[in-house]
Write a protein that holds these residues in place. Structure first.
Motif, mmCIF file in Angstrom:
data_model
loop_
_atom_site.group_PDB
_atom_site.id
_atom_site.type_symbol
_atom_site.label_atom_id
_atom_site.label_comp_id
_atom_site.label_asym_id
_atom_site.label_seq_id
_atom_site.Cartn_x
_atom_site.Cartn_y
_atom_site.Cartn_z
ATOM 1 N N MET A 1 0.839 -1.193 0.000
ATOM 2 C CA MET A 1 0.000 0.000 0.000
ATOM 3 C C MET A 1 0.882 1.254 0.000
ATOM 4 S SD MET A 1 -2.728 1.286 2.893
ATOM 5 C CE MET A 1 -3.728 -0.189 2.706
ATOM 6 N N VAL A 2 0.593 2.166 -0.902
ATOM 7 C CA VAL A 2 1.309 3.432 -0.950
ATOM 8 C C VAL A 2 0.716 4.353 0.109
ATOM 9 C CG1 VAL A 2 1.895 5.435 -2.341
ATOM 10 C CG2 VAL A 2 1.794 3.180 -3.404
ATOM 11 N N ARG A 3 1.540 4.789 1.036
ATOM 12 C CA ARG A 3 1.058 5.618 2.132
ATOM 13 C C ARG A 3 1.295 7.097 1.820
ATOM 14 N NH1 ARG A 3 -0.032 2.771 6.681
ATOM 15 N NH2 ARG A 3 0.334 4.513 8.090
ATOM 16 N N ILE A 4 0.334 7.907 2.208
ATOM 17 C CA ILE A 4 0.432 9.361 2.032
ATOM 18 C C ILE A 4 0.987 9.956 3.324
ATOM 19 C CG2 ILE A 4 -0.825 11.490 1.545
ATOM 20 C CD1 ILE A 4 -3.006 9.738 0.247
ATOM 21 N N ARG A 5 2.097 10.646 3.236
ATOM 22 C CA ARG A 5 2.713 11.265 4.412
ATOM 23 C C ARG A 5 2.207 12.705 4.544
ATOM 24 N NH1 ARG A 5 8.232 11.391 5.930
ATOM 25 N NH2 ARG A 5 7.363 10.982 7.990
ATOM 26 N N VAL A 6 1.531 12.977 5.656
ATOM 27 C CA VAL A 6 0.896 14.273 5.891
ATOM 28 C C VAL A 6 1.506 14.932 7.119
ATOM 29 C CG1 VAL A 6 -1.275 15.473 6.409
ATOM 30 C CG2 VAL A 6 -1.270 13.486 4.865
ATOM 31 N N LEU A 7 1.765 16.240 7.017
ATOM 32 C CA LEU A 7 2.235 17.017 8.163
ATOM 33 C C LEU A 7 1.192 18.082 8.485
ATOM 34 C CD1 LEU A 7 4.415 17.765 10.239
ATOM 35 C CD2 LEU A 7 5.450 19.256 8.499
ATOM 36 N N VAL A 8 0.623 18.022 9.698
ATOM 37 C CA VAL A 8 -0.345 19.013 10.164
ATOM 38 C C VAL A 8 0.418 20.115 10.896
ATOM 39 C CG1 VAL A 8 -2.342 19.445 11.649
ATOM 40 C CG2 VAL A 8 -2.147 17.270 10.419
ATOM 41 N N VAL A 9 0.194 21.375 10.501
ATOM 42 C CA VAL A 9 0.885 22.501 11.133
ATOM 43 C C VAL A 9 -0.157 23.453 11.695
ATOM 44 C CG1 VAL A 9 2.637 24.292 10.865
ATOM 45 C CG2 VAL A 9 2.667 22.281 9.361
ATOM 46 N N ALA A 21 -4.794 12.665 14.834
ATOM 47 C CA ALA A 21 -5.286 11.347 15.254
ATOM 48 C C ALA A 21 -6.332 10.815 14.284
ATOM 49 C CB ALA A 21 -5.860 11.440 16.665
ATOM 50 N N ALA A 22 -7.216 11.694 13.807
ATOM 51 C CA ALA A 22 -8.259 11.269 12.868
ATOM 52 C C ALA A 22 -7.642 10.803 11.551
ATOM 53 C CB ALA A 22 -9.240 12.410 12.626
ATOM 54 N N LEU A 23 -6.676 11.546 11.058
ATOM 55 C CA LEU A 23 -6.026 11.169 9.801
ATOM 56 C C LEU A 23 -5.214 9.887 9.965
ATOM 57 C CD1 LEU A 23 -4.792 14.672 8.584
ATOM 58 C CD2 LEU A 23 -6.615 13.297 7.563
ATOM 59 N N ALA A 24 -4.572 9.734 11.120
ATOM 60 C CA ALA A 24 -3.743 8.557 11.360
ATOM 61 C C ALA A 24 -4.554 7.269 11.383
ATOM 62 C CB ALA A 24 -2.979 8.712 12.680
ATOM 63 N N ALA A 25 -5.870 7.378 11.588
ATOM 64 C CA ALA A 25 -6.735 6.188 11.604
ATOM 65 C C ALA A 25 -6.966 5.636 10.198
ATOM 66 C CB ALA A 25 -8.072 6.528 12.257
ATOM 67 N N GLU A 26 -6.654 6.447 9.179
ATOM 68 C CA GLU A 26 -6.798 5.978 7.801
ATOM 69 C C GLU A 26 -5.650 5.024 7.456
ATOM 70 O OE1 GLU A 26 -9.314 6.761 5.591
ATOM 71 O OE2 GLU A 26 -10.229 7.604 7.397
ATOM 72 N N VAL A 29 -2.676 6.577 5.354
ATOM 73 C CA VAL A 29 -2.156 7.889 5.741
ATOM 74 C C VAL A 29 -1.203 7.749 6.925
ATOM 75 C CG1 VAL A 29 -2.710 10.203 6.592
ATOM 76 C CG2 VAL A 29 -4.215 9.091 4.925
ATOM 77 N N GLU A 30 -0.026 8.376 6.793
ATOM 78 C CA GLU A 30 0.940 8.467 7.884
ATOM 79 C C GLU A 30 1.065 9.939 8.231
ATOM 80 O OE1 GLU A 30 5.738 7.723 8.584
ATOM 81 O OE2 GLU A 30 4.649 6.580 7.048
ATOM 82 N N ARG A 53 10.231 11.975 2.581
ATOM 83 C CA ARG A 53 9.612 13.281 2.345
ATOM 84 C C ARG A 53 8.110 13.252 2.611
ATOM 85 N NH1 ARG A 53 12.623 16.839 -1.003
ATOM 86 N NH2 ARG A 53 14.597 15.940 -1.706
ATOM 87 N N PHE A 54 7.603 14.383 3.065
ATOM 88 C CA PHE A 54 6.152 14.526 3.221
ATOM 89 C C PHE A 54 5.519 14.775 1.858
ATOM 90 C CE2 PHE A 54 7.456 15.444 7.580
ATOM 91 C CZ PHE A 54 6.516 14.714 8.295
ATOM 92 N N ASP A 55 4.283 14.308 1.720
ATOM 93 C CA ASP A 55 3.540 14.510 0.475
ATOM 94 C C ASP A 55 2.639 15.741 0.542
ATOM 95 O OD1 ASP A 55 4.394 11.999 -0.831
ATOM 96 O OD2 ASP A 55 3.250 11.069 0.797
ATOM 97 N N VAL A 56 1.990 15.926 1.698
ATOM 98 C CA VAL A 56 1.010 17.007 1.843
ATOM 99 C C VAL A 56 1.222 17.727 3.173
ATOM 100 C CG1 VAL A 56 -1.447 17.596 1.985
ATOM 101 C CG2 VAL A 56 -0.688 15.752 0.465
#
Length: 258
Positions: A1-9, A21-26, A29-30, A53-56
């Motif tokens: 599975m290709v995981r999407i790396r997300v950084l919340v700022v 926490a909500a996004l991490a439940a997907e 999504v990492e 690297r982060f994606d989003v």
């Protein structure tokens, strides 16, 4: 599975923790979280060094607007704290990331619809503007959409944003003329201002005294015909002036601009 790396700022800890926490439940999504612009830049730099690297990037539109302390219990997804020095606002962070890591897609999260700020975010390089109270499914749609090179705006904002972008084009020529009146050193100081750096940070970066930096900043304001740093930054953005690279080396070596 290709995981999407997300950084919340976001500098509001409860919101950042809850969203992370909500996004991490997907399952695909990492997610990580940062509590300030400087902390986000450190996360991005470290991710590059580790080959992850982060994606989003999900950035609070009001980042840096409050000085809320980031203390409390350890969250499920740790929020990396930033210090008060060199606070970076949301749109400046978008521009800096676009310049330093153009492959990262940035989405701005806003408390309310604001055509002017949404237009500024798009000009800075954002791929989307989303309400903070949108559903998780909507946010995930936007995250996956921007990775397909899509741009996402609420329908109610489209007319206002187009109006702002049209007006910005009219002002761009005059803004460019004013920026061209600056000396090379003053332009570099202006780029530091666009990046959100304060006088002390600019002085350290350019190996100048705070007094000299203050003089340069006053000269910049005078030549641009404005009375505040915010107005100078707005004019610089209209003229297409980008921020100095906050993740790179200092911009001066041996008395010469890099």
């Amino acid at each position: 599975m290709v995981r999407i790396r997300v950084l919340v700022v976001d500098d509001h800890r409860i919101f950042a923790e809850s969203l992370a926490a909500a996004l991490a439940a997907e399952p695909d999504v990492e997610v990580s979280a940062a509590g300030s612009g400087p902390a986000a830049l450190r996360c991005l730099e470290r991710a590059v060094a580790e080959g992850r690297r982060f994606d989003v990037l999900l950035v609070d539109a009001d980042l840096g607007a409050t000085a809320s302390a980031l203390n409390g219990t350890r969250p499920a997804v740790p929020v990396q704290d930033g210090n008060a020095e060199g606070l970076v606002d949301g749109i400046s962070l978008v521009a800096g990331v676009r310049s330093g890591q153009p492959a990262v897609r940035t989405v701005v999260l806003a408390e309310k619809d604001d055509p002017r700020r949404a237009a500024l975010a798009l000009q800075a390089g954002a791929c989307g503007w989303v309400a903070k109270d949108c559903s998780l499914s909507r946010l995930l749609t936007v995250i996956r959409g921007v990775l397909r090179e899509e741009t996402h705006l609420p329908p109610a904002l489209l007319t206002g944003v187009l109006r702002e972008l049209t007006a910005a084009r009219k002002h761009r020529t005059e803004s460019e003329r004013l920026v061209e009146s600056l000396t090379p050193r003053e332009r570099e100081v202006l780029r530091c201002m666009v990046a959100g750096l304060g006088r002390k940070a600019v002085a350290e970066r350019l190996f100048l005294s705070p007094h000299t930096v203050r003089t340069h900043m006053q000269n910049v304001l005078g030549k641009l015909g404005v009375h505040s740093t915010l107005a100078a930054v707005a004019l610089a953005r209209r003229a297409g002036v980008g921020p100095v690279d906050l993740t790179g080396d200092v911009v001066e070596r041996g008395g010469q601009l890099a």
